[in-house]
Design a protein around this motif. Structure first.
Motif, PDB file in Angstrom:
ATOM      1  N   PHE A 282      35.110 -28.165 -85.331  1.00 49.84           N
ATOM      2  CA  PHE A 282      35.133 -28.715 -83.979  1.00 49.84           C
ATOM      3  C   PHE A 282      34.923 -30.221 -84.045  1.00 49.84           C
ATOM      4  N   ASP A 283      35.879 -30.974 -83.515  1.00 51.19           N
ATOM      5  CA  ASP A 283      35.877 -32.439 -83.559  1.00 51.19           C
ATOM      6  C   ASP A 283      35.641 -32.947 -82.142  1.00 51.19           C
ATOM      7  N   PHE A 284      34.503 -33.604 -81.913  1.00 51.94           N
ATOM      8  CA  PHE A 284      34.081 -33.941 -80.558  1.00 51.94           C
ATOM      9  C   PHE A 284      33.686 -35.409 -80.453  1.00 51.94           C
ATOM     10  N   TYR A 285      34.048 -36.025 -79.324  1.00 51.60           N
ATOM     11  CA  TYR A 285      33.700 -37.405 -79.023  1.00 51.60           C
ATOM     12  C   TYR A 285      33.224 -37.465 -77.567  1.00 51.60           C
ATOM     13  N   CYS A 286      32.215 -38.282 -77.300  1.00 49.04           N
ATOM     14  CA  CYS A 286      31.807 -38.521 -75.920  1.00 49.04           C
ATOM     15  C   CYS A 286      31.551 -40.007 -75.719  1.00 49.04           C
ATOM     16  N   CYS A 287      31.383 -40.401 -74.460  1.00 48.03           N
ATOM     17  CA  CYS A 287      31.212 -41.808 -74.105  1.00 48.03           C
ATOM     18  C   CYS A 287      29.742 -42.140 -73.875  1.00 48.03           C
ATOM     19  N   VAL A 288      29.387 -43.375 -74.158  1.00 46.09           N
ATOM     20  CA  VAL A 288      28.072 -43.898 -73.792  1.00 46.09           C
ATOM     21  C   VAL A 288      28.266 -45.261 -73.129  1.00 46.09           C
TER      22      VAL A 288
ATOM     23  N   ALA B 270      22.868 -29.268 -75.264  1.00 48.55           N
ATOM     24  CA  ALA B 270      22.730 -28.009 -75.995  1.00 48.55           C
ATOM     25  C   ALA B 270      24.075 -27.306 -76.150  1.00 48.55           C
ATOM     26  N   ILE B 271      24.910 -27.379 -75.121  1.00 44.59           N
ATOM     27  CA  ILE B 271      26.237 -26.758 -75.231  1.00 44.59           C
ATOM     28  C   ILE B 271      27.026 -27.393 -76.362  1.00 44.59           C
ATOM     29  N   ILE B 272      27.020 -28.720 -76.419  1.00 47.98           N
ATOM     30  CA  ILE B 272      27.797 -29.406 -77.461  1.00 47.98           C
ATOM     31  C   ILE B 272      27.188 -29.166 -78.842  1.00 47.98           C
ATOM     32  N   ALA B 273      25.873 -29.176 -78.940  1.00 48.96           N
ATOM     33  CA  ALA B 273      25.247 -28.908 -80.235  1.00 48.96           C
ATOM     34  C   ALA B 273      25.632 -27.534 -80.750  1.00 48.96           C
ATOM     35  N   ALA B 274      25.691 -26.541 -79.863  1.00 46.10           N
ATOM     36  CA  ALA B 274      26.086 -25.196 -80.285  1.00 46.10           C
ATOM     37  C   ALA B 274      27.527 -25.183 -80.773  1.00 46.10           C
ATOM     38  N   LEU B 275      28.406 -25.895 -80.091  1.00 49.25           N
ATOM     39  CA  LEU B 275      29.808 -25.931 -80.518  1.00 49.25           C
ATOM     40  C   LEU B 275      29.959 -26.667 -81.842  1.00 49.25           C
ATOM     41  N   GLN B 276      29.136 -27.697 -82.058  1.00 45.58           N
ATOM     42  CA  GLN B 276      29.241 -28.468 -83.300  1.00 45.58           C
ATOM     43  C   GLN B 276      28.736 -27.702 -84.517  1.00 45.58           C
TER      44      GLN B 276
END
Length: 422
Positions: free
Chosen positions: A139-145, A128-134
């Motif tokens: 805002f350019d965001f990457y995360c790992c899976v 939810a935090i990342i969705a709000a920032l996006q």
């Protein structure tokens, strides 16, 4: 050093390592207050950053990265200081690496607009935090899976919100931290990403610091480059530019050397993530840098090397028995996981300048607010009220003990304060 963009923030009166100031004074007022560490204008213990050395380290890493033609996204968890993030961005950093959703939000609220989360984004509260920032298109965001379960959860969550999420396949090694251990595990994660329309595969991430031998690290890096090449050739990368990211603070030279010049069927950004270079240290990263300075051809050509820039100053509090001093410094103030702080300088109030401490003085232990300085010999000149400067190993776990750190000039006059947000 140039003034940081957070000068309107109030000085946190409940913090430590501060001098006298007015109720309305801000960080921008600090330079005018004239605090000097050696003149006892601030409460000790105090954590200080030596400004000229910070500037040197910023320029050194910018030049090192530039010579290899790769990108820099320094790991922000080291300092969690937006003012220092800004200095790194001003020196050409591509973005900031972070480890948690809450760290990402703190960075965003202070102006950072590109984050590489070198970690898995797990749990609805974090998503939810990342969705709000996006919601901010800038805002350019990457995360790992590294698991199909996480990919499916991310895909479902961000699809519900009408968003896409850029992800990096994380590779791992047996006995390491996170990361897919082998090709079978990688294929399972890739299949899960492919079936989630909300996920965009941007590239590959790894952390080589869990390995200890250079040959194993090089093989790991080659595995990542080979997998990314196949993903590009197969059309599995769904962003315009592929990302290949690795490098903590110990082996960044090997990562740069292995991946520089990599050619793929689409553009690629090679992103390195060292964080401790900013302050360096006199322990684990000093040893790593010595290897780099001796073996890396680019480092050998550069002026000087990284310099330790973080110090802790504290008082001699008691001289209770021969051979021992008690220092008003403890585990609440300094890292102790990678070696105890090392005494470096001694200053007696009223004297002109600090002097080096005898080589036989060493800390033997620390409690919450006290440290045992042992090895004192008859004739050593030490008194209650002397100031002792300590240098540290592993800056990450010193920064998180301070809400504000003082930046000082070479005469130990405080030129500004920087905040942390752990």
């Amino acid at each position: 050093m140039a003034a940081h963009p957070f000068s309107n923030h109030p000085i946190a009166a409940s913090g430590k390592g501060l001098g006298s100031f007015g109720a309305g004074d801000t960080l921008g007022d600090v330079a005018g207050l004239g605090w000097n560490i050696l003149a006892e204008d601030v409460s000790l213990p105090v954590a200080v950053l030596r400004g000229e050395r910070i500037a040197h380290n910023l320029a050194w890493m910018r030049d090192f990265i530039g010579r290899y033609g790769v990108k820099l996204a320094p790991h922000g968890k080291t300092t969690m200081s937006p003012a220092l993030f800004q200095r790194q961005l001003d020196h050409g950093a591509w973005g900031i690496t972070l480890a948690t959703a809450s760290q990402t939000r703190a960075a965003y609220l202070h102006g950072v607009r590109r984050v590489l989360l070198a970690n898995q984004l797990v749990g609805r509260g974090n998503m939810a935090i990342i969705a709000a920032l996006q919601a901010d298109a800038d805002f350019d965001f990457y995360c790992c899976v590294d698991s199909a379960a996480n990919a499916d959860a991310l895909g479902a969550y961000f699809a519900e919100r009408g968003q896409t999420l850029k992800v990096l396949l994380e590779l791992g090694v047996t006995g390491g931290r996170t990361g897919a251990r082998d090709a079978v595990a990688e294929d399972e994660v890739l299949a899960a990403i492919a079936r989630q329309p909300a996920l965009k595969l941007a590239g590959i991430e790894l952390y080589e610091g869990v390995l200890k031998e250079e040959a194993d690290i090089r093989a790991f890096l080659q595995r990542a480059a080979g997998r990314l090449r196949r993903l590009c050739d197969d059309g599995a990368i769904t962003t315009d530019t592929a990302i290949l990211s690795g490098a903590g603070s110990a082996w960044y030279d090997i990562v740069a050397a292995e991946w520089t010049g990599l050619t793929l069927s689409r553009p690629v950004d090679i992103v390195l993530r060292p964080g401790c270079y900013l302050t360096h240290d006199v322990g684990i990263y000093k040893a790593s840098q010595a290897r780099i300075d001796a073996s890396n051809p680019v480092a050998r050509e550069m002026n000087a090397s990284l310099l330790p820039a973080l110090q802790l100053w504290a008082y001699v509090q008691s001289l209770p028995e021969p051979g021992r001093a008690i220092i008003a410094l403890g585990k609440r103030d300094a890292a102790f996981d990678a070696g105890l702080p090392l005494p470096a300088l001694q200053h007696r109030p009223g004297e002109a300048a600090p002097r080096a401490v005898p080589a036989h003085w060493q800390l033997s232990g620390m409690m919450d607010q006290h440290a045992y300085l042992d090895g004192l010999q008859p004739g050593d000149d030490i008194a209650v009220g002397d100031l002792i400067a300590f240098e540290i190993s592993h800056p990450c776990l010193t920064f998180d003990k301070w809400r504000q750190l003082a930046i000082v000039d070479e005469g130990y006059t405080v030129t500004e304060l920087v905040e942390t947000f752990f």
